[in-house]
Design a protein around this motif. Structure first.
Motif, PDB file in Angstrom:
ATOM      1  N   PHE A  89       0.830  -1.204   0.000  1.00 57.50           N
ATOM      2  CA  PHE A  89       0.000   0.000   0.000  1.00 57.50           C
ATOM      3  C   PHE A  89       0.867   1.257   0.000  1.00 57.50           C
ATOM      4  CE2 PHE A  89      -1.814   3.413   2.595  1.00 57.50           C
ATOM      5  CZ  PHE A  89      -2.904   3.751   1.805  1.00 57.50           C
ATOM      6  N   LEU A  90       1.885   1.288   0.871  1.00 56.82           N
ATOM      7  CA  LEU A  90       2.755   2.461   0.943  1.00 56.82           C
ATOM      8  C   LEU A  90       3.527   2.655  -0.358  1.00 56.82           C
ATOM      9  CD1 LEU A  90       4.181   2.186   4.577  1.00 56.82           C
ATOM     10  CD2 LEU A  90       2.365   3.684   3.747  1.00 56.82           C
ATOM     11  N   ALA A  91       3.945   1.554  -0.975  1.00 55.01           N
ATOM     12  CA  ALA A  91       4.669   1.658  -2.250  1.00 55.01           C
ATOM     13  C   ALA A  91       3.780   2.263  -3.324  1.00 55.01           C
ATOM     14  CB  ALA A  91       5.159   0.277  -2.678  1.00 55.01           C
ATOM     15  N   ARG A  92       2.514   1.872  -3.338  1.00 55.67           N
ATOM     16  CA  ARG A  92       1.594   2.422  -4.332  1.00 55.67           C
ATOM     17  C   ARG A  92       1.397   3.921  -4.133  1.00 55.67           C
ATOM     18  NH1 ARG A  92      -4.671   0.708  -4.520  1.00 55.67           N
ATOM     19  NH2 ARG A  92      -4.648   2.102  -2.710  1.00 55.67           N
ATOM     20  N   GLU A  93       1.230   4.341  -2.883  1.00 51.22           N
ATOM     21  CA  GLU A  93       1.033   5.759  -2.602  1.00 51.22           C
ATOM     22  C   GLU A  93       2.299   6.561  -2.920  1.00 51.22           C
ATOM     23  OE1 GLU A  93      -1.901   7.270  -1.685  1.00 51.22           O
ATOM     24  OE2 GLU A  93      -2.599   5.265  -2.234  1.00 51.22           O
ATOM     25  N   ALA A  94       3.460   6.032  -2.539  1.00 52.38           N
ATOM     26  CA  ALA A  94       4.720   6.733  -2.809  1.00 52.38           C
ATOM     27  C   ALA A  94       4.993   6.807  -4.307  1.00 52.38           C
ATOM     28  CB  ALA A  94       5.876   6.025  -2.087  1.00 52.38           C
ATOM     29  N   LYS A  95       4.629   5.772  -5.028  1.00 49.38           N
ATOM     30  CA  LYS A  95       4.818   5.772  -6.481  1.00 49.38           C
ATOM     31  C   LYS A  95       4.007   6.889  -7.132  1.00 49.38           C
ATOM     32  CE  LYS A  95       2.414   3.411  -9.261  1.00 49.38           C
ATOM     33  NZ  LYS A  95       1.673   2.372 -10.027  1.00 49.38           N
ATOM     34  N   GLY A  96       2.774   7.056  -6.686  1.00 47.76           N
ATOM     35  CA  GLY A  96       1.937   8.115  -7.232  1.00 47.76           C
ATOM     36  C   GLY A  96       2.541   9.489  -7.019  1.00 47.76           C
ATOM     37  N   LEU A  97       3.087   9.713  -5.818  1.00 47.39           N
ATOM     38  CA  LEU A  97       3.723  10.997  -5.523  1.00 47.39           C
ATOM     39  C   LEU A  97       4.986  11.176  -6.358  1.00 47.39           C
ATOM     40  CD1 LEU A  97       3.322  10.969  -1.634  1.00 47.39           C
ATOM     41  CD2 LEU A  97       2.140  12.493  -3.229  1.00 47.39           C
ATOM     42  N   LEU A  98       5.733  10.099  -6.526  1.00 45.70           N
ATOM     43  CA  LEU A  98       6.988  10.170  -7.275  1.00 45.70           C
ATOM     44  C   LEU A  98       6.730  10.487  -8.743  1.00 45.70           C
ATOM     45  CD1 LEU A  98      10.029   9.809  -6.838  1.00 45.70           C
ATOM     46  CD2 LEU A  98       9.751   7.398  -7.363  1.00 45.70           C
TER      47      LEU A  98
END
Length: 316
Positions: A213-222
């Motif tokens: 979940f955190l990877a998905r959210e961080a990917k969106g921000l990146l």
């Protein structure tokens, strides 16, 4: 949801509280695991150690993100915080979840003799107290910043990963402590040390879900996320209130940091405007928008006929 400034004291309070708690908890868990041979306790020690490293990476990311723009990165280094948040998610998955599942499998395949669990219970009680304090601080700070948004919506809309990363880490840690306690108790109650190993696998599964979940959210921000919809609406309304602008074709935004937004605007100017008047209008609009919304770091306003504008975005 308004993001906290990168490196702001509120975000740092959450990270420092989590770092202090995890360092103390990790040391206690490793001592307990060495004495009792508990697989789930060893797993919890690795989990806390990984979390400590993660908080260090978030602090490092905040430090790097505060660097000023230069010739190589004219929009600044704000997204470096997003990169390190993504690395944190990968570490939770690879080290936290991976080691937990491996240790659990190993202790199921080759279970160790049971030892007096008293020290494990003591360490778990201390860990729950420390982790619970860190979790409560993270929860309060995130609640203060989410405004009227729901919790899930606030996480999706947040542009500062420090708050929700620590909150989810601490939530996973508390869940892991509960599972470890149940696993230790059940292993002794039923005289089967393999249950302790199974608890480690459950802890690893919890960490894996949180990490994804955190990877998905961080990917969106990146990759780059738009600004708050309310902010986009305010930009559009400000432009539409200008008599010399006949139509706002689109407003496109992207966060280059939690508190830095780049804005690209296409607008149809009145045909009667001269080149000099159009330039003055653009300058006035840029000044007005930056005054009303200080998070805007750069604005690009393009005069463009309505029929010539291509709006590929469903927003703006």
């Amino acid at each position: 949801m308004q993001a906290s400034p990168a490196g702001g004291w509120r975000a740092n309070l959450v990270i420092y509280a989590a770092l202090a708690a995890n360092l103390g908890i990790a040391a206690a868990k490793f001592v307990a695991a060495a004495i009792t041979g508990s697989s789930s306790m060893l797993t919890e020690g690795v989990h806390s150690l990984v979390d400590s490293g993660n908080q260090g990476l978030l602090l490092y990311g905040q430090h790097r993100a505060r660097r000023l723009p230069d010739a190589q990165h004219p929009f600044g280094y704000g997204r470096e915080l997003y990169f390190w948040a993504f690395v944190v998610a990968i570490l939770i998955f690879g080290l936290g979840a991976g080691v937990s599942i491996y240790e659990g499998w190993k202790h199921i395949a080759d279970p160790e003799p049971l030892h007096d669990p008293t020290i494990n219970y003591i360490v778990l009680a201390i860990a729950i107290a420390l982790e619970g304090t860190s979790w409560w601080i993270a929860l309060k700070e995130f609640a203060a910043g989410k405004g009227e948004l729901g919790w899930w919506e606030a996480v999706k809309e947040s542009k500062d990963p420090t708050g929700f990363v620590v909150l989810f880490e601490d939530s996973a840690a508390l869940a892991g402590l509960l599972v470890a306690g149940i696993g230790i108790w059940a292993a002794h109650a039923w005289g089967d040390p393999r249950i302790d190993g199974a608890a480690s696998i459950v802890i690893g599964a919890i960490l894996g879900v949180v990490a994804l979940f955190l990877a998905r959210e961080a990917k969106g921000l990146l990759i780059g996320e738009r600004a708050d919809l309310g902010m986009i609406a305010e930009i559009r309304a400000t432009l539409e209130a200008e008599a010399a602008i006949t139509h706002v074709n689109h407003v496109r935004t992207v966060h280059s940091a939690p508190e830095r937004v780049f804005v690209a605007i296409s607008a149809d100017f009145a045909d009667s405007l001269s080149m000099g008047e159009a330039e003055s209008l653009v300058e006035r609009m840029e000044k007005t928008l930056k005054t009303r919304m200080p998070v805007i770091s750069s604005i690009y306003i393009r005069p463009e006929k309505r029929e010539d504008a291509i709006d590929a975005s469903p927003i703006g």
